[in-house]
Scaffold this active site. Structure first.
Site, PDB file in Angstrom:
ATOM      1  N   THR A  46       0.671   0.390 -12.122  1.00  0.00           N
ATOM      2  CA  THR A  46       0.450   1.781 -12.522  1.00  0.00           C
ATOM      3  C   THR A  46      -1.040   2.076 -12.355  1.00  0.00           C
ATOM      4  OG1 THR A  46       0.250   1.140 -14.852  1.00  0.00           O
ATOM      5  CG2 THR A  46       2.437   1.828 -14.085  1.00  0.00           C
ATOM      6  N   THR A  48      -3.899   3.322 -13.873  1.00  0.00           N
ATOM      7  CA  THR A  48      -4.983   2.832 -14.728  1.00  0.00           C
ATOM      8  C   THR A  48      -4.932   1.311 -14.855  1.00  0.00           C
ATOM      9  OG1 THR A  48      -5.010   4.910 -15.944  1.00  0.00           O
ATOM     10  CG2 THR A  48      -6.063   3.020 -17.010  1.00  0.00           C
ATOM     11  N   CYS A  49      -3.748   0.777 -14.971  1.00  0.00           N
ATOM     12  CA  CYS A  49      -3.586  -0.676 -15.121  1.00  0.00           C
ATOM     13  C   CYS A  49      -4.101  -1.407 -13.877  1.00  0.00           C
ATOM     14  CB  CYS A  49      -2.121  -1.032 -15.352  1.00  0.00           C
ATOM     15  SG  CYS A  49      -1.370  -0.155 -16.733  1.00  0.00           S
ATOM     16  N   HIS A  50      -3.709  -0.914 -12.724  1.00  0.00           N
ATOM     17  CA  HIS A  50      -4.006  -1.591 -11.465  1.00  0.00           C
ATOM     18  C   HIS A  50      -5.433  -1.349 -10.969  1.00  0.00           C
ATOM     19  CE1 HIS A  50      -3.147  -3.526  -7.676  1.00  0.00           C
ATOM     20  NE2 HIS A  50      -3.457  -2.437  -6.995  1.00  0.00           N
TER      21      HIS A  50
END
Length: 159
Positions: A46, A48-50
């Site tokens: 996703t 922000t996560c990645h």
């Protein structure tokens, strides 16, 4: 109830991918006798996560471990194959990727996120430090789409 500083992490079994194939790790395997940084994300790959959360931990893994941390782990309610693909795509071998596909551990620590867009419960964005399974630091991101209070810089400051 949300876990807090001073609480012991609940017993759980995580899925992971090893060179020999799928495997399970228990809470004891991950945390017993160790200092562990665990950060939770809503989902692998996703935005922000990645692009924001994981990269800081990859970049600063040696510095974090140099401060006495035995393991840096990320947890998400994705299956172990997605987590393994994310690890490889991110060149994040210094990080342990834990799959909690039914979000059992995430719910047990009170950090589940009801996210219909994902189709199931996911993790809130959080970071914690645990010593021998006891939480010594916990931060939960307040602002969606950010990884400031839970990123590598915040963990380095807490260490």
């Amino acid at each position: 109830m949300t876990i807090k500083v001073g609480d012991k992490l609940p017993q759980a079994t995580f899925k992971t991918k090893t060179a020999d194939g799928p495997a399970e790790l228990t809470t004891a395997d991950v945390f017993a006798g160790k200092t562990v940084v665990l950060f939770g994300v809503p989902g692998a790959f996703t935005p922000t996560c990645h692009m924001n959360h994981l990269p800081g931990f990859v970049e600063h893994a040696d510095t974090i471990k140099g401060k006495g941390v035995d393991t840096i782990a990320v947890i998400a309610a994705n299956d172990l194959f997605v987590m393994d693909a994310w690890c490889k795509a991110s060149k994040a071998d210094a990080i342990t990727f834990l799959s909690d596909p039914a979000a059992d551990f995430i719910k047990a620590i009170g950090l589940g996120l009801d996210a219909p867009i994902f189709g199931s419960t996911r993790a809130q964005r959080f970071a914690l430090i645990a010593k021998d399974g006891e939480v010594t630091f916990l931060s939960v991101e307040e602002t969606p789409g950010t990884a400031t209070a839970t990123g590598a810089a915040a963990i380095l400051e807490a260490l």
